[in-house]
Write a protein that holds these residues in place. Structure first.
Motif, PDB file in Angstrom:
ATOM      1  N   GLY A 281      45.177   9.315 -42.057  1.00  0.00           N
ATOM      2  CA  GLY A 281      45.669   8.022 -41.625  1.00  0.00           C
ATOM      3  C   GLY A 281      45.615   7.811 -40.128  1.00  0.00           C
ATOM      4  O   GLY A 281      46.034   6.766 -39.642  1.00  0.00           O
ATOM      5  N   GLN A 282      45.094   8.805 -39.380  1.00  0.00           N
ATOM      6  CA  GLN A 282      44.983   8.675 -37.937  1.00  0.00           C
ATOM      7  C   GLN A 282      43.513   8.576 -37.534  1.00  0.00           C
ATOM      8  O   GLN A 282      42.625   8.545 -38.378  1.00  0.00           O
ATOM      9  CB  GLN A 282      45.627   9.886 -37.253  1.00  0.00           C
ATOM     10  N   SER A 283      43.289   8.545 -36.220  1.00  0.00           N
ATOM     11  CA  SER A 283      41.924   8.559 -35.707  1.00  0.00           C
ATOM     12  C   SER A 283      41.396   9.988 -35.751  1.00  0.00           C
ATOM     13  O   SER A 283      42.003  10.904 -35.201  1.00  0.00           O
ATOM     14  CB  SER A 283      41.905   8.044 -34.262  1.00  0.00           C
ATOM     15  N   TRP A 284      40.246  10.177 -36.407  1.00  0.00           N
ATOM     16  CA  TRP A 284      39.731  11.520 -36.635  1.00  0.00           C
ATOM     17  C   TRP A 284      38.889  12.043 -35.484  1.00  0.00           C
ATOM     18  O   TRP A 284      38.656  13.236 -35.369  1.00  0.00           O
ATOM     19  CB  TRP A 284      38.886  11.530 -37.913  1.00  0.00           C
ATOM     20  N   GLY A 285      38.389  11.159 -34.644  1.00  0.00           N
ATOM     21  CA  GLY A 285      37.460  11.629 -33.631  1.00  0.00           C
ATOM     22  C   GLY A 285      36.124  11.998 -34.254  1.00  0.00           C
ATOM     23  O   GLY A 285      35.795  11.570 -35.364  1.00  0.00           O
ATOM     24  N   ALA A 286      35.350  12.825 -33.553  1.00  0.00           N
ATOM     25  CA  ALA A 286      34.012  13.185 -34.017  1.00  0.00           C
ATOM     26  C   ALA A 286      33.908  14.693 -34.223  1.00  0.00           C
ATOM     27  O   ALA A 286      34.286  15.471 -33.356  1.00  0.00           O
ATOM     28  CB  ALA A 286      32.952  12.729 -33.018  1.00  0.00           C
ATOM     29  N   ALA A 287      33.400  15.102 -35.365  1.00  0.00           N
ATOM     30  CA  ALA A 287      33.196  16.523 -35.652  1.00  0.00           C
ATOM     31  C   ALA A 287      32.217  16.640 -36.808  1.00  0.00           C
ATOM     32  O   ALA A 287      31.914  15.661 -37.495  1.00  0.00           O
ATOM     33  CB  ALA A 287      34.513  17.217 -35.987  1.00  0.00           C
ATOM     34  N   VAL A 288      31.724  17.851 -37.008  1.00  0.00           N
ATOM     35  CA  VAL A 288      30.829  18.161 -38.123  1.00  0.00           C
ATOM     36  C   VAL A 288      31.375  19.398 -38.824  1.00  0.00           C
ATOM     37  O   VAL A 288      31.899  20.313 -38.167  1.00  0.00           O
ATOM     38  CB  VAL A 288      29.389  18.438 -37.628  1.00  0.00           C
ATOM     39  N   VAL A 289      31.266  19.424 -40.152  1.00  0.00           N
ATOM     40  CA  VAL A 289      31.753  20.559 -40.929  1.00  0.00           C
ATOM     41  C   VAL A 289      30.564  21.307 -41.534  1.00  0.00           C
ATOM     42  O   VAL A 289      29.737  20.719 -42.227  1.00  0.00           O
ATOM     43  CB  VAL A 289      32.699  20.106 -42.058  1.00  0.00           C
ATOM     44  N   LEU A 290      30.490  22.612 -41.245  1.00  0.00           N
ATOM     45  CA  LEU A 290      29.539  23.499 -41.917  1.00  0.00           C
ATOM     46  C   LEU A 290      30.304  24.208 -43.021  1.00  0.00           C
ATOM     47  O   LEU A 290      31.256  24.947 -42.754  1.00  0.00           O
ATOM     48  CB  LEU A 290      28.955  24.521 -40.938  1.00  0.00           C
ATOM     49  N   LEU A 291      29.888  23.999 -44.258  1.00  0.00           N
ATOM     50  CA  LEU A 291      30.692  24.426 -45.403  1.00  0.00           C
ATOM     51  C   LEU A 291      29.878  25.301 -46.343  1.00  0.00           C
ATOM     52  O   LEU A 291      28.845  24.879 -46.872  1.00  0.00           O
ATOM     53  CB  LEU A 291      31.196  23.177 -46.138  1.00  0.00           C
ATOM     54  N   ASP A 292      30.347  26.538 -46.541  1.00  0.00           N
ATOM     55  CA  ASP A 292      29.688  27.444 -47.480  1.00  0.00           C
ATOM     56  C   ASP A 292      29.958  26.989 -48.912  1.00  0.00           C
ATOM     57  O   ASP A 292      31.059  26.513 -49.221  1.00  0.00           O
ATOM     58  CB  ASP A 292      30.202  28.874 -47.269  1.00  0.00           C
ATOM     59  N   MET A 293      28.963  27.125 -49.776  1.00  0.00           N
ATOM     60  CA  MET A 293      29.127  26.684 -51.162  1.00  0.00           C
ATOM     61  C   MET A 293      30.067  27.588 -51.938  1.00  0.00           C
ATOM     62  O   MET A 293      30.959  27.136 -52.649  1.00  0.00           O
ATOM     63  CB  MET A 293      27.769  26.645 -51.864  1.00  0.00           C
TER      64      MET A 293
ATOM     65  N   ARG B 241      39.073  17.532 -31.922  1.00  0.00           N
ATOM     66  CA  ARG B 241      38.472  16.260 -32.264  1.00  0.00           C
ATOM     67  C   ARG B 241      36.964  16.205 -32.007  1.00  0.00           C
ATOM     68  O   ARG B 241      36.329  15.263 -32.392  1.00  0.00           O
ATOM     69  CB  ARG B 241      39.178  15.149 -31.484  1.00  0.00           C
ATOM     70  N   MET B 242      36.391  17.186 -31.299  1.00  0.00           N
ATOM     71  CA  MET B 242      34.957  17.131 -31.006  1.00  0.00           C
ATOM     72  C   MET B 242      34.330  18.487 -31.309  1.00  0.00           C
ATOM     73  O   MET B 242      33.727  19.133 -30.468  1.00  0.00           O
ATOM     74  CB  MET B 242      34.729  16.764 -29.536  1.00  0.00           C
ATOM     75  N   ASP B 243      34.502  18.952 -32.537  1.00  0.00           N
ATOM     76  CA  ASP B 243      34.130  20.309 -32.897  1.00  0.00           C
ATOM     77  C   ASP B 243      33.072  20.392 -33.980  1.00  0.00           C
ATOM     78  O   ASP B 243      32.794  19.427 -34.689  1.00  0.00           O
ATOM     79  CB  ASP B 243      35.349  21.069 -33.428  1.00  0.00           C
ATOM     80  N   ILE B 244      32.562  21.606 -34.108  1.00  0.00           N
ATOM     81  CA  ILE B 244      31.861  22.012 -35.315  1.00  0.00           C
ATOM     82  C   ILE B 244      32.812  22.944 -36.049  1.00  0.00           C
ATOM     83  O   ILE B 244      33.221  23.979 -35.516  1.00  0.00           O
ATOM     84  CB  ILE B 244      30.547  22.741 -34.990  1.00  0.00           C
ATOM     85  N   HIS B 245      33.192  22.571 -37.243  1.00  0.00           N
ATOM     86  CA  HIS B 245      34.098  23.382 -38.046  1.00  0.00           C
ATOM     87  C   HIS B 245      33.270  24.252 -38.992  1.00  0.00           C
ATOM     88  O   HIS B 245      32.529  23.733 -39.835  1.00  0.00           O
ATOM     89  CB  HIS B 245      35.061  22.496 -38.836  1.00  0.00           C
ATOM     90  N   ILE B 246      33.400  25.545 -38.851  1.00  0.00           N
ATOM     91  CA  ILE B 246      32.650  26.512 -39.651  1.00  0.00           C
ATOM     92  C   ILE B 246      33.586  27.057 -40.715  1.00  0.00           C
ATOM     93  O   ILE B 246      34.598  27.689 -40.400  1.00  0.00           O
ATOM     94  CB  ILE B 246      32.128  27.655 -38.761  1.00  0.00           C
ATOM     95  N   VAL B 247      33.244  26.830 -41.981  1.00  0.00           N
ATOM     96  CA  VAL B 247      34.108  27.242 -43.082  1.00  0.00           C
ATOM     97  C   VAL B 247      33.344  28.218 -43.964  1.00  0.00           C
ATOM     98  O   VAL B 247      32.414  27.833 -44.689  1.00  0.00           O
ATOM     99  CB  VAL B 247      34.577  26.033 -43.917  1.00  0.00           C
TER     100      VAL B 247
END
Length: 215
Positions: free
Chosen positions: A52-64, A7-13
């Motif tokens: 539909g739930q509480s997402w919390g806080a995070a940021v997504v780094l997304l490659d094009m 819930r408190m992450d940086i998601h690297i994709v």
């Protein structure tokens, strides 16, 4: 390796393992918690239970550019899930136009490769501050709605009079009760709503949509 979202992450994709590992090391070294995903599909599948739930806080780094699900397609699926997290696209020179379109469609920002590490970290910190502020605002709105629901019918009538700027004497006349009874209800309302004045009460209720929790 990272099969559940935090819930408190940086998601690297990114479908490039070297890029994923490099970005994970960068943010881990700055004290951030990271989750790395080899594809947009893997991220979407992991996040689906949060719908539909509480997402919390995070940021997504997304490659094009990814296969089989591109960055923009992944972003559209995130939006379809109702994911509120800021998305920062990482793009090559040839994809700048697509990244600009993604920002117009709601993405937080994009950075063109190669980028400076400090610049990327700064952008992510800005995005995280924004999502945390939004989360706090949502929590406060939920608290106010619950407080409104806890008011008795008479307290709700007094509240409606208060936010119209009416004085205790006028409220008493309008509702056919004594001024002392108005004062009693007023004190209960302020305590339940967590305010100290009618002006503060009106300001807080003004931030709710619809005002007054659906009256």
């Amino acid at each position: 390796m990272n099969d559940t979202p935090h819930r408190m992450d940086i998601h690297i994709v990114d479908d490039d393992a070297d890029v994923r590992d490099g970005l994970a090391w960068l943010f881990d070294s700055r004290g951030w918690q990271t989750r790395a995903w080899a594809s947009g599909t893997a991220l979407i599948d992991a996040l689906r239970p949060l719908q539909g739930q509480s997402w919390g806080a995070a940021v997504v780094l997304l490659d094009m550019r990814m296969e089989p699900l591109s960055g923009p397609m992944t972003f559209e699926q995130l939006k379809a899930l109702g994911c509120p997290w800021p998305v920062l696209f990482l793009t090559g020179h040839g994809d700048v136009g697509s990244a600009v379109e993604a920002v117009k469609n709601g993405a937080w920002d994009f950075l063109e490769k190669p980028f400076q590490d400090n610049m990327l970290v700064d952008r992510v910190e800005q995005a995280m501050r924004a999502v945390r502020a939004q989360t706090e605002a949502e929590r406060e709105a939920q608290r106010l709605r619950q407080a409104l629901a806890s008011l008795s019918p008479r307290e709700r009538e007094v509240l409606d009079e208060l936010i119209r700027g009416h004085y205790n004497k006028n409220i008493a006349e309008h509702l056919g009760i004594t001024a002392r009874t108005v004062e009693f209800h007023r004190a209960n309302i302020f305590e339940k709503m967590g305010v100290e004045s009618a002006i503060e009460l009106a300001h807080k209720l003004g931030r709710l949509t619809p005002m007054g929790g659906g009256r």
